[in-house]
Design a protein around this motif. Structure first.
Motif, PDB file in Angstrom:
ATOM      1  N   ARG A  15       0.837  -1.197   0.000  1.00  0.00           N
ATOM      2  CA  ARG A  15       0.000   0.000   0.000  1.00  0.00           C
ATOM      3  C   ARG A  15       0.877   1.255   0.000  1.00  0.00           C
ATOM      4  NH1 ARG A  15      -2.709  -3.898  -1.144  1.00  0.00           N
ATOM      5  NH2 ARG A  15      -4.319  -4.820   0.196  1.00  0.00           N
ATOM      6  N   MET A  16       1.008   1.869  -1.152  1.00  0.00           N
ATOM      7  CA  MET A  16       1.777   3.107  -1.255  1.00  0.00           C
ATOM      8  C   MET A  16       0.839   4.306  -1.107  1.00  0.00           C
ATOM      9  SD  MET A  16       4.814   1.883  -1.717  1.00  0.00           S
ATOM     10  CE  MET A  16       5.842   3.256  -2.284  1.00  0.00           C
ATOM     11  N   ARG A  17       1.386   5.416  -0.653  1.00  0.00           N
ATOM     12  CA  ARG A  17       0.612   6.641  -0.535  1.00  0.00           C
ATOM     13  C   ARG A  17       1.521   7.817  -0.865  1.00  0.00           C
ATOM     14  NH1 ARG A  17       2.240   4.978   4.449  1.00  0.00           N
ATOM     15  NH2 ARG A  17       3.052   6.536   5.913  1.00  0.00           N
ATOM     16  N   LYS A  18       0.906   8.986  -1.081  1.00  0.00           N
ATOM     17  CA  LYS A  18       1.681  10.192  -1.325  1.00  0.00           C
ATOM     18  C   LYS A  18       1.901  10.929   0.004  1.00  0.00           C
ATOM     19  CE  LYS A  18       2.798  10.933  -5.074  1.00  0.00           C
ATOM     20  NZ  LYS A  18       3.953  10.371  -5.824  1.00  0.00           N
ATOM     21  N   TRP A  19       2.656  12.001  -0.058  1.00  0.00           N
ATOM     22  CA  TRP A  19       3.068  12.720   1.150  1.00  0.00           C
ATOM     23  C   TRP A  19       1.873  13.201   1.975  1.00  0.00           C
ATOM     24  CZ3 TRP A  19       7.878  13.384   3.223  1.00  0.00           C
ATOM     25  CH2 TRP A  19       8.026  14.359   4.212  1.00  0.00           C
ATOM     26  N   ASP A  20       0.798  13.589   1.301  1.00  0.00           N
ATOM     27  CA  ASP A  20      -0.374  14.113   2.007  1.00  0.00           C
ATOM     28  C   ASP A  20      -1.339  13.016   2.442  1.00  0.00           C
ATOM     29  OD1 ASP A  20      -1.372  13.367  -0.454  1.00  0.00           O
ATOM     30  OD2 ASP A  20      -2.504  15.235  -0.785  1.00  0.00           O
ATOM     31  N   GLY A  21      -0.961  11.765   2.268  1.00  0.00           N
ATOM     32  CA  GLY A  21      -1.813  10.651   2.666  1.00  0.00           C
ATOM     33  C   GLY A  21      -2.706  10.111   1.575  1.00  0.00           C
ATOM     34  N   THR A  22      -2.725  10.758   0.413  1.00  0.00           N
ATOM     35  CA  THR A  22      -3.543  10.279  -0.698  1.00  0.00           C
ATOM     36  C   THR A  22      -3.112   8.877  -1.101  1.00  0.00           C
ATOM     37  OG1 THR A  22      -3.773  12.538  -1.535  1.00  0.00           O
ATOM     38  CG2 THR A  22      -4.263  10.736  -3.077  1.00  0.00           C
TER      39      THR A  22
END
Length: 201
Positions: A15-22
């Motif tokens: 499960r990858m996400r972006k810096w803002d949690g998206t």
């Protein structure tokens, strides 16, 4: 405690996400084992990869190593477009057991930090267009650094890691030597039921 599984064949939700949690890319694989480079997860041809607005099933298999230093390397077997490997610059991966339920027994997550290191098969169309090894998504890294306010220390570390990984790939340093990936693909092939993407725990 952030600890990978210990039993090969354990199902793992990546499960990858972006810096803002998206939410970013999500897929499921099977735990293969661990070596000096990190924890290895394999996936078979036909594995579903999805993120908001996009999803696809692979027409190749992969052996992925989640490095303790903060990167995820995907080493491909028989990639139809001639890509040998794809390294995601990321935060240090976090592992957790997922008790009960019907999904993966473990999850591993990390923050995708935009820059990627790629290696293409010599002579392929992509190699002729981009080069055999290169750093990708520089524009996205610059954009997100400004948008999300990446700390200067993070920017510097990601940049340094990308340069070091590119040099390692070009030098054929393990695990980018071919032989390391073959060993882990052999481990993937040996797992009963892995080819069907079983969700058993």
């Amino acid at each position: 405690m952030s600890t990978p599984p210990t039993v090969p064949g354990t199902t793992v939700g990546c499960r990858m996400r972006k810096w803002d949690g998206t939410p970013h890319w999500r897929w499921d694989g099977v735990y293969l084992g661990r070596d000096a480079h990190g924890a290895w997860v394999g996936y078979r041809e036909g594995t579903l990869f999805s993120r908001p607005g996009r999803r696809f099933r692979t027409d190749f298999s992969g052996a992925m190593v989640f490095g303790d230093g903060g990167w995820v390397a995907d080493l491909y077997r028989d990639h139809p477009r001639g890509t040998r490997l794809y390294i995601d610059l990321a935060s240090v991966p976090e592992w957790r057991a997922v008790p009960g339920g019907d999904g993966p027994a473990y999850e591993v997550s990390a923050i995708d930090l935009d820059l990627d290191v790629l290696a293409e098969v010599p002579g392929s169309a992509r190699a002729r267009r981009r080069g055999e090894t290169y750093i990708d998504d520089e524009d996205e890294f610059a954009e997100h650094s400004a948008r999300y306010g990446y700390p200067a220390s993070v920017v510097a570390q990601v940049r340094a890691d990308a340069d070091a990984l590119l040099a390692a790939v070009r030098a054929g340093t393990p695990p980018y030597d071919g032989a390391t990936a073959r060993r882990w693909f052999a481990a993937l092939d040996s797992l009963d039921g892995a080819a069907e993407g079983v969700s058993g725990r």
